[in-house]
Design a protein around this motif. Structure first.
Motif, short mmCIF file in Angstrom:
data_model
loop_
_atom_site.label_atom_id
_atom_site.label_comp_id
_atom_site.label_asym_id
_atom_site.label_seq_id
_atom_site.Cartn_x
_atom_site.Cartn_y
_atom_site.Cartn_z
N GLY A 186 38.41 -20.22 0.07
CA GLY A 186 39.13 -19.55 -1.01
C GLY A 186 38.51 -18.23 -1.39
O GLY A 186 38.47 -17.86 -2.57
N GLY A 187 38.02 -17.49 -0.38
CA GLY A 187 37.45 -16.17 -0.63
C GLY A 187 38.49 -15.08 -0.45
O GLY A 187 39.69 -15.33 -0.34
N ILE A 233 41.68 -25.00 0.62
CA ILE A 233 40.56 -25.92 0.43
C ILE A 233 39.29 -25.08 0.30
O ILE A 233 38.93 -24.34 1.22
CB ILE A 233 40.41 -26.90 1.60
CG1 ILE A 233 41.74 -27.62 1.88
CG2 ILE A 233 39.31 -27.92 1.32
CD1 ILE A 233 41.74 -28.43 3.17
N GLU A 234 38.63 -25.17 -0.84
CA GLU A 234 37.44 -24.35 -1.12
C GLU A 234 36.26 -25.26 -1.49
O GLU A 234 36.39 -26.13 -2.35
CB GLU A 234 37.72 -23.36 -2.24
CG GLU A 234 36.51 -22.67 -2.84
CD GLU A 234 35.66 -21.93 -1.81
OE1 GLU A 234 34.43 -22.10 -1.84
OE2 GLU A 234 36.23 -21.18 -0.99
N PHE A 235 35.13 -25.07 -0.84
CA PHE A 235 33.94 -25.89 -1.07
C PHE A 235 33.38 -25.72 -2.48
O PHE A 235 32.97 -26.70 -3.11
CB PHE A 235 32.88 -25.55 -0.02
CG PHE A 235 31.59 -26.31 -0.20
CD1 PHE A 235 31.53 -27.66 0.12
CD2 PHE A 235 30.45 -25.70 -0.68
CE1 PHE A 235 30.35 -28.38 -0.04
CE2 PHE A 235 29.27 -26.40 -0.86
CZ PHE A 235 29.21 -27.75 -0.53
N MET A 236 33.38 -24.48 -2.97
CA MET A 236 32.87 -24.24 -4.32
C MET A 236 33.90 -24.71 -5.36
O MET A 236 35.05 -25.01 -5.02
CB MET A 236 32.56 -22.76 -4.50
CG MET A 236 31.58 -22.19 -3.49
SD MET A 236 29.94 -22.96 -3.57
CE MET A 236 29.31 -22.15 -5.04
N HIS A 265 36.06 -29.19 -2.81
CA HIS A 265 36.31 -30.13 -1.72
C HIS A 265 35.59 -29.65 -0.45
O HIS A 265 35.54 -28.45 -0.15
CB HIS A 265 37.80 -30.27 -1.44
CG HIS A 265 38.54 -31.04 -2.49
ND1 HIS A 265 38.67 -30.60 -3.78
CD2 HIS A 265 39.19 -32.24 -2.43
CE1 HIS A 265 39.37 -31.49 -4.48
NE2 HIS A 265 39.70 -32.49 -3.68
N LYS A 266 35.08 -30.59 0.32
CA LYS A 266 34.33 -30.28 1.53
C LYS A 266 35.13 -30.66 2.77
O LYS A 266 35.46 -31.83 2.98
CB LYS A 266 33.00 -31.04 1.52
CG LYS A 266 32.13 -30.78 2.74
CD LYS A 266 30.86 -31.61 2.68
CE LYS A 266 30.00 -31.37 3.92
NZ LYS A 266 28.75 -32.21 3.88
N ALA A 325 38.82 -19.33 7.13
CA ALA A 325 38.37 -18.07 6.52
C ALA A 325 37.14 -18.37 5.67
O ALA A 325 37.17 -18.35 4.44
CB ALA A 325 39.48 -17.47 5.67
N VAL A 326 36.05 -18.68 6.36
CA VAL A 326 34.81 -19.07 5.66
C VAL A 326 33.75 -17.97 5.73
O VAL A 326 32.55 -18.24 5.64
CB VAL A 326 34.26 -20.39 6.24
CG1 VAL A 326 35.19 -21.54 5.91
CG2 VAL A 326 34.04 -20.29 7.75
#
Length: 467
Positions: free
Chosen positions: A181-182, A202-205, A235-236, A269-270
């Motif tokens: 989510g960047g 889906i964003e880890f942070m 979410h991871k 897109a990480v």
């Protein structure tokens, strides 16, 4: 051939460095492995993504907002081929512009892959298989970056894709699953969401655009949700697989629950990683940092090898085209003995969604962590006459100022034309203006920038006029 400066890479950092070197009277060459100049930014990054963002915004407004303006359209349709054709034409104009600038400034552009033979000699492998050697007193490494991935995900460039492939899709995704989510992910996700695709992020942070002020991420998520995107923050991701034309992405919720989404495309897109492959840095005694493959430089952007410099995405700091440009100019001017400066705190960051997001300086989180006493003032676009007239009422401007001196320490915007508006904040902060200084400057009415003035009024002594 002997040069004063050899630049490896023709992205925003490289081509600007080459042009500035030539302007300063240095005999300059620029090596580019691809057939066109401009690097990631002009070919598969900033420029094509903005072209698609503009096109998709027109389509979205035509289908969602035109009736409000008294404009009625019948049988609205999407021509993906024409949209991509226009995007390609925009790219061609920009890359062709650099070719013109190189000729104008008498810069030798050489196509091929450049690598070090020694600290002053560059070997170039040409597309036709031949090799050429050139020498230079100074070498500038400006090879940029490439999309990063997750070690357990196999990118096939067909269904599981990076930003590069997302810019060339020939069909509309039905359900685009976005990992990350960047900035890059949200911009491209916005393109396809506006065109009618279901987009899941889906964003880890625990927040989107996590490196920016938390208030911006919260507001942007609210607006994009309203536009139809869905979010899974905190979410991871655990895997992504392809079966036929279907992609399945598995991920863990914050409470440990296992989840999955199925779509026809998955955009990874990480982030991005420095691109130093093939430079043969070991031949001149240079190594890269383990994490991110960055090249270490000093305050003059010179590596540990005298006369060898590095700029842009291959060194520390934000991976931004305008940062690379500033560094290219900085190195060129340093080579001839000038004393340029870069204030890295005042390099703005922008997200080109709609509304746009832009920021410069310190966030509230950073000021709190540093125990800096500050005051804050904000102004919502719903109270802006210009924003009401255009129908762009989402968002706000927030100003952070030193509690004692009133000096502006940070400006955070989400709203219409924030990408352009942030330049005023950068200018004010370069001259160390106070919030009151800006609040006393005349701003044309009605304009979006009045919101910045009002936020400064709010920060000065809580006296905004229009709220």
């Amino acid at each position: 051939m002997q040069y004063d400066v050899i630049v490896i890479g023709s992205g925003p950092g490289g081509y600007v460095a080459a042009i500035r070197c030539a302007q300063l009277g240095l005999k300059t060459a620029c090596i580019e492995k691809y057939a066109t100049y401009g690097g990631t930014c002009l070919n598969v990054g900033c420029i094509p993504s903005k072209a698609l963002l503009d096109s998709s915004e027109h389509y979205y407004n035509a289908s969602h907002a035109f009736k409000t303006h008294g404009i009625n359209l019948d049988n609205l349709s999407l021509d993906m081929a024409q949209m991509m054709k226009r995007k390609n034409e925009v790219v061609a104009k920009n890359t062709g512009g650099i070719t013109f600038l190189f000729k104008k400034n008498k810069i030798d552009g050489i196509q091929g892959v450049g690598s070090f033979k020694d600290k002053n000699t560059i070997s170039i492998k040409k597309p036709d298989g031949t090799e050429q050697e050139i020498t230079g007193k100074n070498i500038i490494i400006a090879t940029g970056s490439k999309p990063s991935s997750l070690p357990f995900i196999q990118i096939d460039k067909k269904r599981i894709i990076t930003s590069t492939e997302a810019l060339t899709l020939t069909e509309m995704p039905k359900h685009l699953i976005l990992i990350g989510g960047g900035v890059i992910g949200l911009e491209l996700g916005s393109v396809y969401s506006r065109l009618g695709a279901k987009v899941s992020v889906i964003e880890f942070m625990d927040s989107i655009i996590p490196t920016m002020d938390r208030g911006l991420g919260k507001e942007l998520q609210k607006v994009l949700t309203k536009q139809g995107m869905e979010f899974y923050t905190g979410h991871k991701v655990t895997g992504a697989t392809v079966k036929g034309k279907e992609v399945t992405v598995t991920f863990d919720a914050p409470n440990g629950d296992k989840k999955e989404l199925k779509g026809d495309y998955c955009l990874v897109a990480v982030g991005r990683i420095a691109y130093t492959d093939g430079l043969d840095l070991d031949k001149i005694g240079l190594t890269v940092e383990e994490r991110g493959r960055k090249i270490t430089v000093d305050d003059h952007l010179e590596t540990s090898v005298k006369g060898v410099y590095a700029i842009g995405d291959v060194i520390k700091g934000a991976m931004l085209a305008h940062k690379a440009e500033d560094e290219g100019t900085f190195v060129a001017e340093s080579i001839v003995g000038q004393k340029p400066h870069i204030n890295y705190n005042l390099i703005p960051g922008v997200v080109y969604t709609w509304p746009e997001v832009a920021a410069v300086g310190q966030t509230e989180e950073q000021l709190k962590a540093a125990n800096v006493k500050y005051k804050t003032g904000s102004f919502p676009f719903r109270a802006s006459g210009r924003a009401v007239a255009s129908g762009d009422m989402d968002g706000f401007v927030k100003v952070l100022a030193d509690a004692a001196t009133d000096e502006i320490l940070g400006v955070h915007m989400i709203g219409p034309r924030a990408a352009d508006m942030i330049a005023e904040a950068v200018c004010a902060m370069e001259f160390r203006a106070s919030a009151e200084d800006v609040s006393r400057m005349s701003h044309a009415h009605p304009t979006y920038t009045e919101a910045f003035r009002e936020a400064c009024l709010a920060a000065t002594d809580n006296r905004p006029i229009h709220i």
